[in-house]
Design a protein around this motif. Structure first.
Motif, PDB file in Angstrom:
ATOM      1  N   UNK A  98      -3.251  19.171 -17.397  1.00 20.88           N
ATOM      2  CA  UNK A  98      -4.251  18.781 -16.421  1.00 20.88           C
ATOM      3  C   UNK A  98      -3.927  19.310 -15.038  1.00 20.88           C
ATOM      4  N   UNK A  99      -4.980  19.528 -14.254  1.00 23.02           N
ATOM      5  CA  UNK A  99      -4.817  19.999 -12.882  1.00 23.02           C
ATOM      6  C   UNK A  99      -5.405  18.959 -11.946  1.00 23.02           C
ATOM      7  N   UNK A 100      -4.584  18.475 -11.038  1.00 18.59           N
ATOM      8  CA  UNK A 100      -5.025  17.421 -10.140  1.00 18.59           C
ATOM      9  C   UNK A 100      -5.715  18.012  -8.917  1.00 18.59           C
ATOM     10  N   UNK A 101      -6.891  17.497  -8.585  1.00 18.74           N
ATOM     11  CA  UNK A 101      -7.620  17.940  -7.413  1.00 18.74           C
ATOM     12  C   UNK A 101      -7.656  16.814  -6.386  1.00 18.74           C
ATOM     13  N   UNK A 102      -7.739  17.197  -5.134  1.00 23.51           N
ATOM     14  CA  UNK A 102      -7.697  16.215  -4.047  1.00 23.51           C
ATOM     15  C   UNK A 102      -9.081  15.594  -3.830  1.00 23.51           C
ATOM     16  N   UNK A 103      -9.504  14.774  -4.794  1.00 21.77           N
ATOM     17  CA  UNK A 103     -10.775  14.073  -4.664  1.00 21.77           C
ATOM     18  C   UNK A 103     -10.603  12.916  -3.686  1.00 21.77           C
ATOM     19  N   UNK A 104     -11.518  12.747  -2.729  1.00 21.40           N
ATOM     20  CA  UNK A 104     -11.369  11.651  -1.750  1.00 21.40           C
ATOM     21  C   UNK A 104     -11.327  10.286  -2.432  1.00 21.40           C
ATOM     22  N   UNK A 105     -10.527   9.394  -1.879  1.00 22.50           N
ATOM     23  CA  UNK A 105     -10.454   8.020  -2.376  1.00 22.50           C
ATOM     24  C   UNK A 105     -10.789   7.076  -1.222  1.00 22.50           C
ATOM     25  N   UNK A 106     -11.138   5.851  -1.580  1.00 21.70           N
ATOM     26  CA  UNK A 106     -11.532   4.862  -0.588  1.00 21.70           C
ATOM     27  C   UNK A 106     -10.649   3.626  -0.725  1.00 21.70           C
ATOM     28  N   UNK A 107      -9.392   3.783  -0.388  1.00 18.00           N
ATOM     29  CA  UNK A 107      -8.429   2.696  -0.538  1.00 18.00           C
ATOM     30  C   UNK A 107      -8.458   1.760   0.670  1.00 18.00           C
ATOM     31  N   UNK A 108      -8.065   0.519   0.431  1.00 17.64           N
ATOM     32  CA  UNK A 108      -8.097  -0.496   1.489  1.00 17.64           C
ATOM     33  C   UNK A 108      -6.832  -0.522   2.335  1.00 17.64           C
ATOM     34  N   UNK A 109      -5.622  -0.553   1.750  1.00 22.45           N
ATOM     35  CA  UNK A 109      -4.420  -0.590   2.597  1.00 22.45           C
ATOM     36  C   UNK A 109      -4.281   0.685   3.417  1.00 22.45           C
ATOM     37  N   UNK A 110      -3.725   0.564   4.594  1.00 24.84           N
ATOM     38  CA  UNK A 110      -3.421   1.715   5.438  1.00 24.84           C
ATOM     39  C   UNK A 110      -2.071   2.270   4.991  1.00 24.84           C
ATOM     40  N   UNK A 111      -2.081   3.495   4.470  1.00 30.66           N
ATOM     41  CA  UNK A 111      -0.850   4.079   3.940  1.00 30.66           C
ATOM     42  C   UNK A 111       0.255   4.098   4.982  1.00 30.66           C
ATOM     43  N   UNK A 112      -0.106   4.361   6.234  1.00 29.31           N
ATOM     44  CA  UNK A 112       0.896   4.488   7.289  1.00 29.31           C
ATOM     45  C   UNK A 112       1.581   3.169   7.611  1.00 29.31           C
ATOM     46  N   UNK A 113       1.040   2.071   7.122  1.00 27.84           N
ATOM     47  CA  UNK A 113       1.648   0.769   7.364  1.00 27.84           C
ATOM     48  C   UNK A 113       2.453   0.267   6.163  1.00 27.84           C
ATOM     49  N   UNK A 114       2.452   1.022   5.073  1.00 27.01           N
ATOM     50  CA  UNK A 114       3.206   0.618   3.886  1.00 27.01           C
ATOM     51  C   UNK A 114       4.685   0.951   4.059  1.00 27.01           C
ATOM     52  N   UNK A 115       5.542   0.131   3.455  1.00 25.05           N
ATOM     53  CA  UNK A 115       6.979   0.388   3.516  1.00 25.05           C
ATOM     54  C   UNK A 115       7.585   0.207   2.124  1.00 25.05           C
ATOM     55  N   UNK A 116       8.623   0.972   1.857  1.00 34.13           N
ATOM     56  CA  UNK A 116       9.320   0.849   0.587  1.00 34.13           C
ATOM     57  C   UNK A 116       9.922  -0.551   0.458  1.00 34.13           C
ATOM     58  N   UNK A 117       9.741  -1.152  -0.728  1.00 30.77           N
ATOM     59  CA  UNK A 117      10.234  -2.496  -0.966  1.00 30.77           C
ATOM     60  C   UNK A 117       9.214  -3.579  -0.676  1.00 30.77           C
ATOM     61  N   UNK A 118       8.081  -3.195  -0.113  1.00 33.96           N
ATOM     62  CA  UNK A 118       7.044  -4.170   0.224  1.00 33.96           C
ATOM     63  C   UNK A 118       6.505  -4.856  -1.022  1.00 33.96           C
ATOM     64  N   UNK A 119       6.382  -6.174  -0.957  1.00 33.86           N
ATOM     65  CA  UNK A 119       5.869  -6.956  -2.078  1.00 33.86           C
ATOM     66  C   UNK A 119       4.350  -7.083  -1.968  1.00 33.86           C
ATOM     67  N   UNK A 120       3.665  -6.916  -3.094  1.00 28.45           N
ATOM     68  CA  UNK A 120       2.234  -7.174  -3.134  1.00 28.45           C
ATOM     69  C   UNK A 120       2.020  -8.679  -3.287  1.00 28.45           C
ATOM     70  N   UNK A 121       0.885  -9.148  -2.827  1.00 32.55           N
ATOM     71  CA  UNK A 121       0.557 -10.558  -3.026  1.00 32.55           C
ATOM     72  C   UNK A 121       0.454 -10.831  -4.526  1.00 32.55           C
ATOM     73  N   UNK A 122       0.989 -11.950  -5.005  1.00 34.18           N
ATOM     74  CA  UNK A 122       0.918 -12.251  -6.440  1.00 34.18           C
ATOM     75  C   UNK A 122      -0.528 -12.472  -6.879  1.00 34.18           C
TER      76      UNK A 122
END
Length: 352
Positions: free
Chosen positions: A204-228
């Motif tokens: 398969x070849x992955x293409x950069x199709x736009x996504x509409x995600x809610x979290x701001x990637x720039x605010x994510x940190x490694x080890x961050x827990x998601x809400x249960x």
């Protein structure tokens, strides 16, 4: 799939079986993704995003038809497994198999109206004692010649197992009856086309199709827990999933069959729990098409009582981040009655 073993003992023809590793096949018939099938599956796995149910919501994500849930491909994979068992792995029986691992690589989502060609490869057959671990990979190519999704399934089948004689009779009296349907021609009667072992694998070849995600990637940190999160599962949910997915193993609706198979009672489908985990993940990211890869190793089961709902608790943690691709690797956890359901569950998600 994702079920305990139960039925006749398999034939001990290990040498012939081992030679099948590396063989590749194509399903003769195509699979057409139906709009109502997508909606039925989304309801069965409690995937609530509007794009799975309404064209207007799918168009907001850039798709003209409703979008299949991340684990919808499991229904096609089960059909492919049936085809392999009917024509190639004839010494095994689907009802004797336990699914241990499932990986979905999603290059583009499946959309209602897609017409898919399925290619299959028996990646490996490893023998440990009386067990055969069989790894099968399938690739789905759409009507535009694009590889949409690739799935890898590992199943274990016991050879030479001694089965309770009451089990066979119970299975025959409980299992869903599948009528034999006559083919239009002799050629059509063969479900698979043999491609041999020299055919290169489909990539398969992955293409950069736009996504509409809610979290701001720039605010994510490694080890961050998601809400249960959590999900409720009843016997009715199991019956519905069995019908929609095609996984009608009676351990998912008959206490007698489950107990004969060594279980305390009816248990949920492994792939149902994976579908529920996908909903947990989607509820966080806000866009189901942002999931690029989802893999699970099953390690436990969800017991479901006749008249009481079972609850599955989900957790998540960001394992790593890739700033260049704006992707996150997320570790998922699931438990039911304190029992761990996944030995490993990992998702790779792309952010806007």
């Amino acid at each position: 799939m994702g079920s305990e073993t139960m039925a006749r003992p398999v034939a001990d023809d290990t040498a012939a079986t081992a030679t099948l590793a590396g063989q590749r096949f194509r399903v003769r018939d195509h699979y057409e993704v139906g709009r109502e099938k997508v909606r039925e599956f989304a309801r069965a796995v409690q995937n609530q995003h509007g794009a799975h149910h309404h064209e207007a919501d799918a168009r907001k994500l850039g798709y003209q038809g409703i979008v299949a849930p991340p684990t919808f491909v499991s229904t096609i994979g089960l059909t492919i497994t049936h085809a392999l068992l009917d024509t190639v792995l004839t010494e095994y029986d689907l009802s004797q198999m336990l699914q241990t691992d499932q990986i979905f690589e999603i290059y583009r989502p499946l959309v209602a109206g897609d017409r898919l060609t399925s290619d299959i490869a028996i990646e490996s057959i490893r023998q440990y004692g009386d067990n055969d671990f069989i790894t099968v990979k399938f690739a789905l190519t759409n009507q535009h010649g694009e590889v949409a999704q690739v799935g890898t399934t590992t199943i274990v089948a016991r050879r030479g197992a001694v089965v309770d004689p009451n089990l066979t009779e119970a299975v025959e009296n409980i299992m869903m009856h599948v009528p034999k349907i006559a083919s239009a021609s002799v050629a059509d009667s063969e479900a698979l086309i043999e491609l041999g072992s020299d055919v290169p694998p489909i990539v398969g070849e992955r293409t950069a199709v736009p996504v509409n995600t809610t979290p701001d990637f720039d605010e994510l940190v490694t080890g961050q827990q998601l809400a249960p999160g959590s999900a409720r599962v009843t016997r009715g949910d199991l019956a519905n999933y069995a019908g929609v997915s095609g996984d009608a193993n009676p351990i998912h609706f008959s206490d007698e069959a489950a107990q004969l198979a060594g279980l305390p009672g009816v248990v949920g489908h492994g792939m149902l729990t994976m579908g529920l985990a996908a909903e947990y993940l989607t509820s966080w990211i806000g866009d189901p098409t942002a999931i690029e890869k989802f893999s699970v190793r099953f390690s436990g089961f969800v017991p479901v009582a006749p008249a009481a709902a079972s609850r599955i608790e989900f957790t998540g943690k960001i394992k790593s981040l890739d700033p260049q691709r704006r992707t996150a690797t997320v570790l998922l956890g699931g438990t039911a009655e304190g029992r761990k359901l996944f030995g490993r569950a990992i998702a790779e998600v792309r952010f806007a």
